[in-house]
Enzyme design. Structure first.
Site, PDB file in Angstrom:
ATOM      1  N   CYS A 182      -2.998  -5.952  -7.984  1.00  0.00           N
ATOM      2  CA  CYS A 182      -2.426  -4.613  -8.122  1.00  0.00           C
ATOM      3  C   CYS A 182      -2.907  -3.942  -9.402  1.00  0.00           C
ATOM      4  O   CYS A 182      -3.203  -2.755  -9.431  1.00  0.00           O
ATOM      5  CB  CYS A 182      -0.901  -4.683  -8.110  1.00  0.00           C
ATOM      6  N   SER A 231       0.829  -1.206   0.000  1.00  0.00           N
ATOM      7  CA  SER A 231       0.000   0.000   0.000  1.00  0.00           C
ATOM      8  C   SER A 231       0.864   1.257   0.000  1.00  0.00           C
ATOM      9  O   SER A 231       2.013   1.239   0.444  1.00  0.00           O
ATOM     10  CB  SER A 231      -0.898   0.007   1.236  1.00  0.00           C
ATOM     11  N   GLU A 250       6.215  -0.515  -5.614  1.00  0.00           N
ATOM     12  CA  GLU A 250       5.037  -0.837  -6.437  1.00  0.00           C
ATOM     13  C   GLU A 250       3.854  -0.826  -5.484  1.00  0.00           C
ATOM     14  O   GLU A 250       3.702  -1.714  -4.650  1.00  0.00           O
ATOM     15  CB  GLU A 250       5.219  -2.211  -7.101  1.00  0.00           C
ATOM     16  N   VAL A 293       2.186   2.143   3.677  1.00  0.00           N
ATOM     17  CA  VAL A 293       3.347   1.370   4.128  1.00  0.00           C
ATOM     18  C   VAL A 293       4.553   1.681   3.258  1.00  0.00           C
ATOM     19  O   VAL A 293       5.699   1.720   3.736  1.00  0.00           O
ATOM     20  CB  VAL A 293       3.026  -0.141   4.122  1.00  0.00           C
TER      21      VAL A 293
END
Length: 625
Positions: free
Chosen positions: A371, A316, A337, A319
């Site tokens: 993702c 995320s 990413e 984080v």
């Protein structure tokens, strides 16, 4: 008139070429040189000799076959003896106060306990990183052929154990086996194939032009291993996320230390055994690949460890910022990413029966936990109502349940469980907010209480507007969010798509390819596909990554492989005995009368576009030199 006398015929020209030794010699030389240049160019483009060498290598050598002992839970769908039962809160149950140094592992679809793994301390993380660093010294000396052999050994095991790997992925993350096959196994196999075929070429010295001033020099960039790569992997695809950076890291000569998610740590033991066995059977130290299990403290320790040279994080944005902050204290490079809010566009000229399957796969593959999954479906007004009527039937008919043949299930499901129970609450909050602000809920929209595990019903919601949280925040669940594009307006569609802080992937479907490409070219994202979805990642020669909240830098492709390396700029003498010297007028101590005029003449010689200016510069160099 005698045209033959006026203009030689083709026959007469050929006759003269064949009968004239001088002409034949000149023509032969010209043709030979042209042919040689053409062949050399083709071989260069094709990398013929590299391809030939790989062909022999793959044809006449076979990778070793691995024999791994497997647990019943890895070999059998019903390999867990414990009855399905639901803990009070599975997210909290990952921690057992009576076993504080361990992670408790559960199947998210049945809530059966799978076992426990070590919750590593900072000291233990530092220890495995030190072991990896030591092993990397020898691994960095291996040849590309030796590295390919290890990759081929892993590949052979995967191909021979497809269902076992799918089963383990399913048990740890709740996805159907087919979703595991597509998202875990196929992508990993293609990554290995692509790196084996192209990795050596991508890591070759890259020669660079020197310019006229440094014509006597040879310049190139070389790619050398960073040392130890620290990987923090997410939970949505446990097998591929574990192998992904191990493949590129090992091939580029690095050691790899992977911190797997606490939500999918159980499967890491099996996957780690595959890699270790592949290294050992080929005669290499398995310490070059290490697995870290634990909670946030273990990930923090990996980021801060002085033996780790670069961090690759997938997760995320929140984080990701914490990882970047931790790495910044040590000026440690990172690849981030951070997910996406990917748009899929259906223009008004699409064929409905052709695009419906892509909408379903884009939104519900892996229960929407992708993702680069489709989070926003932009449907043009001219086909909107027809699309909603057709897609609602498909979404409503999705079968949801336990994806393995166990606990009374036959395993025949389309949509599995959610990995994180907390994510179900997040999805519900987004759905409730959208409905409260005017969105239409067609089906789903709630936790599936008919099942004991972590299930959220496949959901179709339309009428999404920019005021709703669901239009901006990542859902990461089995939800199809439909946005109507008013008046079939391409410009408005582009504006609506770019009104978002994420920018990972995108796809546009249109009966007119040029129209699809034109729309896609104005979408701010790291990846785009015209009239297709998800194929970018099956072309592993392409870099993967996004912009803005989706992160930065890339993995996959030559860019991703080189990102595992330190780029070093190298300059050497091109011709023996010809070296750079410092002209006396600008050598220390600098001549006050000649230094500046000489330097000015030098600048004009190389950079003045006027021919006269260059002549004057030569005169100046002679005068002041």
């Amino acid at each position: 008139p005698n045209f033959e006398m006026m203009e030689p015929s083709c026959d007469s020209i050929v006759h003269r070429l064949l009968t004239s030794d001088e002409t034949l010699s000149t023509s032969t030389i010209f043709l030979s040189v042209s042919l040689a240049v053409t062949i050399t160019y083709i071989l260069h483009i094709w990398d013929f000799f590299h391809t030939l060498r790989l062909t022999f290598e793959f044809t006449f050598t076979s990778p070793p076959k691995l024999e791994l002992a497997q647990k019943a839970s890895e070999r059998l769908d019903d390999g867990i003896s414990e009855d399905a039962s639901k803990p009070k809160n599975i997210s909290q149950s990952l921690r057992d106060t009576s076993r504080p140094n361990f992670i408790q592992c559960f199947d998210p679809s049945t809530l059966q306990k799978l076992g426990e793994v070590k919750a590593m301390t900072a000291a233990e993380v530092n220890d495995v990183c030190a072991r990896a660093k030591k092993a990397q010294v020898e691994w960095s000396k291996t040849s590309y052929a030796e590295r390919r052999r290890v990759m081929r050994t892993i590949q052979r095991y995967i191909v021979d154990h497809v269902e076992d790997i799918c089963r383990v992925c399913t048990r740890d993350s709740g996805k159907p086996k087919v979703d595991a096959l597509l998202g875990e196994v196929m992508t990993t196999c293609e990554k290995i194939r692509c790196v084996n075929a192209n990795g050596e070429i991508w890591l070759r010295k890259q020669y660079r032009p020197t310019g006229p001033m440094m014509l006597h020099k040879t310049a190139y960039v070389e790619y050398v291993p960073f040392g130890v790569l620290g990987v923090i992997a997410p939970w949505n695809y446990p097998f591929h996320n574990f192998l992904n950076h191990v493949i590129s890291g090992l091939f580029s000569g690095n050691a790899v230390v992977s911190k797997v998610s606490e939500h999918t740590s159980w499967s890491a033991d099996y996957f780690g055994r595959i890699v270790s066995a592949a290294l050992v059977v080929n005669g290499f130290n398995p310490d070059v690949v290490q697995t870290v299990t634990g909670f946030g403290e273990a990930g923090e320790a990996l980021v801060k460890c002085s033996d780790v040279d670069k961090i690759i994080f997938t997760g995320s944005p929140g984080v990701g910022r914490m990882v970047m902050k931790g790495a910044s204290e040590h000026l440690k490079p990172v690849v981030l990413e951070l997910g996406g809010k990917d748009p899929m566009v259906f223009c008004d000229d699409v064929k409905m029966n052709e695009v419906l399957p892509w909408a379903m796969r884009g939104c519900f593959q892996n229960c929407g936990q992708n993702c680069c999954g489709v989070e926003r479906l932009f449907v043009y007004e001219g086909i909107h109502d027809e699309f909603i009527a057709a897609i609602e039937k498909k979404v409503s008919s999705l079968r949801q349940g336990i994806p393995l043949k166990c606990c009374g299930s036959d395993g025949n499901v389309d949509c599995g469980a959610m990995v994180m129970d907390r994510q179900i609450d997040i999805v519900q909050e987004l759905i409730d907010d959208a409905v409260a602000k005017g969105a239409t809920l067609h089906c789903g929209g709630k936790r599936n209480k008919k099942l004991a595990g972590q299930f959220y019903e496949p959901t179709l919601i339309s009428g999404i507007t920019s005021e709703m949280r669901i239009s901006k925040e990542e859902v990461f669940g089995p939800v199809m969010c439909v946005v109507k594009v008013p008046k079939n307006d391409d410009e408005e569609c582009i504006r609506m798509i770019n009104n978002c802080s994420f920018g990972l992937g995108s796809s546009v479907y249109s009966g007119n390819k040029k129209r699809a490409v034109a729309i896609g070219s104005r979408i701010r994202s790291g990846m785009f596909t015209a009239n297709d979805f998800g194929v970018n990642y099956l072309i592993q020669s392409l870099p993967f990554g996004g912009v803005n909240e989706s992160g930065f830098d890339r993995f996959a492709g030559p860019e991703g492989l080189r990102a595992c390396c330190l780029e070093r700029s190298i300059v050497i003498d091109r011709i023996p005995g010809v070296k750079t010297s410092i002209p006396p007028p600008i050598d220390y101590p600098i001549d006050p009368n000649k230094g500046l005029p000489f330097g000015t003449s030098l600048i004009n010689l190389f950079y003045n576009e006027s021919f006269v200016g260059k002549i004057k510069a030569i005169v100046g160099l002679i005068k002041y030199g």
